[in-house]
Design an enzyme around this catalytic site. Structure first.
Site, PDB file in Angstrom:
ATOM      1  N   GLN A   1       0.666  -1.343   0.009  1.00 51.29           N
ATOM      2  CA  GLN A   1      -0.007  -0.224  -0.050  1.00 51.29           C
ATOM      3  C   GLN A   1       1.062   1.148  -0.095  1.00 51.29           C
ATOM      4  OE1 GLN A   1      -2.839  -1.842  -0.899  1.00 51.29           O
ATOM      5  NE2 GLN A   1      -3.693   0.048  -0.211  1.00 51.29           N
TER       6      GLN A   1
ATOM      7  N   HIS B   1       1.343   3.488  -3.192  1.00 52.43           N
ATOM      8  CA  HIS B   1       0.529   4.560  -3.474  1.00 52.43           C
ATOM      9  C   HIS B   1       0.938   5.737  -3.734  1.00 52.43           C
ATOM     10  CE1 HIS B   1      -3.673   2.977  -3.915  1.00 52.43           C
ATOM     11  NE2 HIS B   1      -3.317   1.867  -3.237  1.00 52.43           N
TER      12      HIS B   1
ATOM     13  N   GLU C   1      -7.713   3.890   7.526  1.00 53.18           N
ATOM     14  CA  GLU C   1      -8.495   3.463   6.273  1.00 53.18           C
ATOM     15  C   GLU C   1      -8.661   1.810   6.250  1.00 53.18           C
ATOM     16  OE1 GLU C   1      -8.461   4.350   1.510  1.00 53.18           O
ATOM     17  OE2 GLU C   1      -6.728   4.448   2.684  1.00 53.18           O
ATOM     18  N   HIS C   2      -7.583   1.096   6.017  1.00 48.37           N
ATOM     19  CA  HIS C   2      -7.439  -0.014   6.046  1.00 48.37           C
ATOM     20  C   HIS C   2      -6.589  -0.916   7.179  1.00 48.37           C
ATOM     21  CE1 HIS C   2      -6.695   1.448   1.724  1.00 48.37           C
ATOM     22  NE2 HIS C   2      -7.808   0.492   1.572  1.00 48.37           N
TER      23      HIS C   2
ATOM     24  N   ASP D   1      -9.098  -3.486  -2.614  1.00 43.04           N
ATOM     25  CA  ASP D   1      -8.795  -2.541  -3.563  1.00 43.04           C
ATOM     26  C   ASP D   1      -9.419  -2.691  -4.906  1.00 43.04           C
ATOM     27  OD1 ASP D   1      -7.693  -0.535  -1.675  1.00 43.04           O
ATOM     28  OD2 ASP D   1      -5.620  -0.775  -2.373  1.00 43.04           O
TER      29      ASP D   1
ATOM     30  N   HIS E   1     -44.674  29.570  15.302  1.00 42.94           N
ATOM     31  CA  HIS E   1     -45.005  28.165  15.329  1.00 42.94           C
ATOM     32  C   HIS E   1     -46.133  27.620  16.178  1.00 42.94           C
ATOM     33  CE1 HIS E   1     -40.722  28.172  14.107  1.00 42.94           C
ATOM     34  NE2 HIS E   1     -40.686  26.795  14.100  1.00 42.94           N
TER      35      HIS E   1
END
Length: 425
Positions: free
Chosen positions: A250, A253, A318-319, A352, A411
């Site tokens: 990862q 990336h 995230e993961h 992914d 109201h």
């Protein structure tokens, strides 16, 4: 007690970088807002060296791109899209409209209404993110979105054929060869040639994530899904080669992608740096992954599973991969993550690319308050109500008193009018 053997960049360093990105993105969005198509063209030429007569791909452009791909590539894309669509359909089926009589004569309900139009960003840049087309376009269509447009940057001045094929096969109604912040701004604000959408979705780099943040309000967004984050939770049963492979897998990336290990095994923790160094010697994307690990890598040693859960929830990555002897413990106890990968038989790459869950996931601790992209993100949960005259009188009398309690006399008058009209009929 948790021990940090390695930490990434400090908060101050990250804030300095974030401020520079914020300023740059703000200027680009303002330019598109002021100058529309001309700004988009200038920015595309500046950042991607791409200035075609029309950014929207024609039917012929799309057909040519698909025709130049092998049958194997088309089959692989179709397989992945089938998995994404299948899971998304199950998710959609779990979301039900309701209508209930909460008191005699009082009927309340909600409807799940698809967003009318969505702009999907499919990243390019360093890698053609073919899978992002499945995750956003296919899921939006399963949700029932009527108009789905998609943007992706050119690949070295060329049409990224596989990405365009995936966009088309996924059901995109309009496809634009346009990247970066200028693409997000064009979809979110609208230009002379691109009609504004109601919502923009998809992953991207730090600039794309910041563009979504700044455009929120002009349009809706799914979530802030910036540079990828990966955490491995491991114990003494874990395979050190697998731990390092999954972190580096990862890290490729981009240089700002954090990777982390939380482990109850000091032996494993102390071996990780050496194993990562060994693997970097043969990893084709080592130039990027090495910087990501050097600047953003984290190693935390904990005493037990409970402490591992606490530290993981603080990171809110995230993961999260679990390479430990009791993965169900983490499934039952972890609360802050984008997607969870349980056991050595699965990994982030499956999520992914192909297994069926969505890869557009929360980063920068957004997992503390939101999950990832799914069909529910494309649906507006809209309530409605109706009442009989008798029920209106009962509810109205409570409303009169509660409105007066707050000082909302206008109201109160709405309620009083109904009580007066219906009480003695």
């Amino acid at each position: 007690m948790a021990t940090f053997l390695k930490e990434g960049k400090t908060t101050e360093e990250k804030q300095t970088s974030d401020m520079k990105i914020q300023q740059s993105v703000s200027e680009i969005i303002q330019s598109v807002e002021d100058r529309g198509d001309q700004a988009v063209r200038d920015l595309s030429e500046k950042f991607d060296q791409w200035s075609p007569e029309n950014f929207r791909l024609s039917k012929e452009d799309i057909e040519t791109a698909i025709d130049e791909l092998s049958d194997d590539v088309i089959r692989d894309i179709q397989f992945a899209q089938d998995q994404i669509e299948n899971f998304a359909r199950h998710q959609r089926a779990s979301i039900q409209d309701i209508e209930v009589e909460t008191r005699p004569g009082v009927v309340l309900g909600h409807k799940n209404i698809p967003v009318n139009s969505v702009g999907c960003y499919v990243p390019g840049g360093r890698y053609p993110m073919v899978a992002s087309a499945h995750m956003s376009i296919v899921t939006a269509k399963v949700a029932g979105v009527e108009r789905v447009i998609a943007c992706t940057p050119p690949a070295n001045g060329e049409i990224p054929k596989a990405t365009v094929a995936a966009m088309h096969m996924g059901g995109a109604d309009e496809i634009y060869l346009l990247g970066g912040v200028q693409a997000m701004a064009a979809m979110g604000i609208g230009t002379e040639s691109i009609d504004q959408v109601d919502m923009i979705v998809g992953p991207g780099n730090a600039f794309v994530a910041e563009a979504k943040r700044q455009l929120f309000g002009h349009v809706g967004i799914d979530l802030l899904a910036g540079p990828t984050e990966t955490l491995v939770i491991a114990d003494e049963t874990a395979d050190i080669e697998m731990v390092a492979t999954d972190i580096l897998g990862q890290a490729e990336h981009g240089p700002t992608s954090p990777g982390a290990l939380i482990t109850t095994s000091r032996v494993l923790a102390e071996a990780l740096e050496g194993e990562i160094t060994r693997q970097l010697q043969t990893l084709p994307t080592a130039e990027v992954a090495e910087i990501a690990w050097r600047d953003n890598g984290i190693i935390i040693v904990v005493d037990n599973k409970e402490e591992a859960v606490h530290e993981a929830d603080e990171l809110a990555f995230e993961h999260v991969e679990v390479l430990a002897d009791d993965p169900d413990y983490y499934l039952d106890n972890l609360k802050n993550y984008g997607a969870l990968f349980l056991g050595p038989e699965t990994n982030v790459a499956y999520g992914d690319k192909v297994i069926g869950t969505n890869h557009t996931l929360p980063t920068k601790q957004a997992a503390k308050y939101t999950g990832g992209l799914w069909v529910g993100k494309f649906l507006k949960n809209c309530t409605y109500q109706r009442a009989t005259e008798e029920a209106s009188v009962e509810i109205g009398k409570y409303a009169e008193r509660l409105c007066e309690l707050e000082g909302f006399m206008g109201h109160k008058r709405q309620a009083s009018l109904r009580v007066e009209r219906y009480e003695n009929k």
